[in-house]
Design an enzyme around this catalytic site. Structure first.
Site, PDB file in Angstrom:
ATOM      1  NE  ARG A  34      36.538  42.561  38.468  1.00  0.00           N
ATOM      2  CZ  ARG A  34      35.854  43.918  37.711  1.00  0.00           C
ATOM      3  NH1 ARG A  34      37.186  45.362  38.624  1.00  0.00           N
ATOM      4  NH2 ARG A  34      35.723  44.192  37.229  1.00  0.00           N
ATOM      5  CE  LYS A  91      43.310  34.310  59.984  1.00  0.00           C
ATOM      6  NZ  LYS A  91      41.555  33.755  60.666  1.00  0.00           N
ATOM      7  NE  ARG A 109      33.026  53.643  35.833  1.00  0.00           N
ATOM      8  CZ  ARG A 109      34.284  53.432  36.580  1.00  0.00           C
ATOM      9  NH1 ARG A 109      35.076  53.052  37.634  1.00  0.00           N
ATOM     10  NH2 ARG A 109      34.819  55.163  36.485  1.00  0.00           N
ATOM     11  CB  THR A 110      32.174  44.863  38.617  1.00  0.00           C
ATOM     12  OG1 THR A 110      33.065  45.850  37.508  1.00  0.00           O
ATOM     13  CG2 THR A 110      31.441  44.262  38.608  1.00  0.00           C
ATOM     14  CG  HIS A 117      34.433  43.169  33.118  1.00  0.00           C
ATOM     15  ND1 HIS A 117      33.224  42.578  33.387  1.00  0.00           N
ATOM     16  CD2 HIS A 117      34.883  43.981  32.987  1.00  0.00           C
ATOM     17  CE1 HIS A 117      33.175  43.708  34.086  1.00  0.00           C
ATOM     18  NE2 HIS A 117      34.462  44.406  34.567  1.00  0.00           N
TER      19      HIS A 117
END
Lengths: 297, 434
Positions: A101, A79, A51-52, A129
């Site tokens: 995020r 890496k 969604r986000t 959030h």
């Protein structure tokens, strides 16, 4: 230009400015594709999201921006590159904003200290959030006009929820009363100091709520014995059809998604007349356009 | 180097010997020769230190220092750690065994001691591991460690989770008279935690480490101590509950000693701010009521020593997500200033503060020094109690810079450090003689 690292610290008038602006970004509103034309928004999602990520992507495109969609798989993080090196390298490609995020609480704060472009927190660990809280508040304002005097009940895994913290600050700042409810093992200490009322008895507070915000039970954490079973959780904290009947007339049901259907929320309730869950998703794009606009202006 | 030194008219604070007043201190051949309340004549050839307005103190002893050698010399070496020690007024440090290679054998102990001899700055007393490789599975050879020069055994950095093994460690160490120094943390309670569990961790969305992770282990080890009649030293006490248990155990006559770090006494969990990894440590900075309890424990003697838990780390260990940040801060060069904050605020009188840095630690581990009676080693720290300065991590002698105190204003500073009658630090400079 301003980072959006969390709702904490934003004043009511600042939050309202974003929410007011979001109205202009609803479908059918004026053309806003010139606002970020020629600019790039970098989506740095170190953690899975549907969604986000999609919502921010759509929001950026709706403002005319190009979108750099970055994910850790196949990148230099595999890496051993550090978060800061990744962020600095992305910044060097020239985005106007980094939407980020990360599974670690505070990761966007670290990045924001070391880059010059705007950083927008799209969810950090179990911290905040903010865009979700803003779209939740936007949805409630659409229904109610104002949050003043309203009671919002947040139910579920408060401990691991970044949505709960952001909503607590956002809803309180906008004038609502906030009750949080969950088993003691999933309610962190000190929430009262942050302005919440805390209870472990859903049935006792349910009739007081103008909106019930169910949170996802994080099943991946069940191995840590926070709960004896999902069955017991559902019995004590699930928003069943029987419980729905005891809600106030007109009270709303919300969920940030993804839903564990039948666990925290009965399917009939999730899809029922009280539910504004899909409105939340739709409003997300408009709210995120407003966030990008306000933060980069 | 001067064989004879006269410290003139300084305020000598020597808690063990009940001295607090203006004295002359004469040092000869590395030992204190005379302490006099009337001015002493200057012996021929003597170096004179005019100490009026200054404090002349027994050299500080730090029971808890990570020198990182062998294995992590990029963070610190025995030499750079000793430089930091004398710059901070410490004349003796106890080196923790969680190096890479672990100090769980006489060979590693001897290596540390040989590096210390080469550095030739302050006394370095190694602590050996309780268990082989700090794995908590088998006892290390305590006898060999002690005969090689270890003054304590500890798995510091990790608890001994196995209670039966801990019981045996306490029993076994009674043969050698060394304390068993413990890092108290129930790993099942602290698992995944990044800071103290409380309203601040809730606000920041960080997984918390409850106070019970420490207190439960303190309780367990005090039970084992009573049964074994051993000697227990509890490192970096951080919680109100631990203080209460230690106080009660002392009242009942158990051989338990304890230390607190300056940072746990000065800062609380709010210092984490917005995810400042310089405030990340184990045990974590606790709540204000814990800080208050520690301060009371410093005053009433429940805590025996201020120890820094000097833990050097590189920039990259700290410039990461908070949860990934490595625990610990450097402490040798800020310890005095932070301790004096407690004096200037009226919490501690000067004598008690000095005791916590000198006689308290010496007594806890049975170390030489920590006082200035005639015949004692001439380990002396001269302090200007009023000099105001600002902590500048870039000027540390330590090889690492990880401190939350950079930029903090301090009142009171080490001006000279003498070890065995030799000046090793003065005028802001370490005086090396290798």
């Amino acid at each position: 230009m301003r980072h959006l690292l969390g709702i904490e610290g934003w004043r009511r008038d600042e939050l309202e400015a974003v929410l007011d602006r979001a109205r202009a970004h609803l479908p059918g509103g004026p053309d806003t594709t010139h606002l970020l034309r020629g600019k790039v928004v970098a989506n740095l999602f170190f953690e899975d999201s549907t969604r986000t990520r999609t919502s921010f992507h759509m929001a950026a495109r709706g403002l005319g921006a190009g979108v750099l969609d970055w994910s850790p798989s196949g990148s230099s993080t595999s890496k051993g590159e550090t978060l800061l090196d990744t962020a600095r390298n992305i910044e060097a490609t020239g985005p106007v904003a980094i939407v980020m995020r990360h599974r670690s609480s505070g990761a966007p704060h670290l990045v924001a200290k070391h880059v010059r472009c705007v950083v927008i927190n799209a969810g950090d660990g179990t911290h905040e959030h903010p865009s979700q809280a803003l779209l939740d508040a936007f949805t409630l304002r659409q229904r109610w006009g104002s949050l003043d005097g309203r009671t919002v009940l947040i139910v579920g895994d408060i401990l691991h929820s970044r949505v709960a913290r952001s909503n607590l600050w956002c809803l309180k700042a906008l004038g609502a009363r906030v009750i949080v409810c969950g088993p003691p093992t999933l309610v962190p200490p000190g929430l009262e100091a942050l302005g919440a009322e805390v209870t472990h008895n859903l049935d006792a507070v349910l009739p007081q709520a103008d909106a019930v915000m169910c949170l996802r039970l994080q099943l991946e954490r069940m191995s840590e014995a926070f709960l004896p079973s999902t069955r017991e959780y559902s019995r004590l904290f699930g928003l069943t059809t029987a419980r729905e009947e005891r809600m106030k007339a007109g009270a709303l049901v919300m969920h940030p998604g993804p839903i564990n259907r039948g666990l925290e929320l009965a399917p009939a309730v999730a899809d029922g007349a009280r539910s504004v869950i899909l409105e939340q998703v739709s409003n997300g794009v408009a709210v995120r356009r407003a966030i990008l606009e306000v933060c980069t202006s | 180097m001067s064989a004879t030194v006269l410290f003139r008219r300084g305020r000598v604070i020597d808690p063990r010997n009940g001295v607090d007043g203006v004295r002359d201190v004469l040092v000869r051949d590395g030992k204190v020769a005379e302490v006099s309340d009337t001015p002493l004549p200057v012996p021929p050839g003597a170096e004179v230190v005019e100490a009026a307005g200054r404090w002349v103190l027994p050299g500080f002893i730090d029971l808890h220092v990570h020198l990182r050698e062998p294995g992590e010399e990029g963070k610190e070496t025995v030499l750079t750690g000793c430089r930091a020690a004398v710059a901070g007024g410490f004349t003796a440090v106890v080196a923790m065994p969680n190096t890479k290679v672990v100090n769980d054998s006489g060979l590693v102990t001897e290596l540390v001691l040989s590096r210390a001899r080469a550095a030739n700055l302050c006394h370095v007393y190694p602590a050996g591991a309780i268990t082989k490789g700090l794995k908590g599975e088998e006892l290390a050879e305590t006898g060999e460690l002690v005969s090689s020069g270890c003054v304590a055994i500890t798995d510091d950095g990790r608890p001994v989770m196995n209670a039966a093994l801990m019981r045996r460690a306490l029993q076994y160490a009674t043969m050698f008279g060394v304390p068993v120094m413990v890092h108290e943390e129930d790993l099942t309670l602290s698992a995944g935690g990044a800071m103290h569990e409380g309203s601040v961790s809730t606000r920041l969305g960080l997984r918390g480490i409850p106070a019970s992770a420490e207190v439960a282990m303190v309780a367990r080890d005090l039970v084992l101590l009573e049964e074994t009649k051993g000697r227990l030293h509890i490192a970096h006490v951080s919680c109100e509950g631990s203080v209460r248990l230690i106080r009660e155990a002392k009242r009942r006559g158990l051989l338990v000693t304890a230390e607190a770090t300056p940072h746990h006494v000065i800062l609380d969990d709010r210092a984490v701010g917005d995810y400042d990894t310089h405030a990340k440590m184990a045990p974590p900075l606790r709540a204000d009521r814990d800080v208050e309890a520690l301060r009371e424990a410093l005053v009433d003697g429940t805590i025996d020593a201020i120890a820094t838990d000097h833990a050097p780390h590189g920039v990259l260990d700290k410039q990461v997500e908070f949860e990934k940040g490595i625990n610990g801060i450097v402490g040798l060069e800020t310890a005095l200033g932070l301790t004096l904050e407690l004096v200037h605020s009226g919490l501690l009188d000067a004598k008690r503060a000095v005791e916590l840095l000198t006689h308290g630690p010496a007594k806890a581990f049975g170390l030489p020094g920590g006082h200035l009676a005639p015949g004692a080693p001439a380990d002396i720290t001269v302090v200007d109690p009023l000099e105001e300065w600002t902590v500048d991590a870039h000027r540390f002698y330590s090889r690492s810079r990880n401190t939350p105190f950079h930029g903090r204003k301090q009142k009171g500073r080490v001006v000279q450090t003498w070890v065995s009658g030799r000046k090793v630090y003065a005028d802001g400079q370490v005086k090396e003689s290798r």
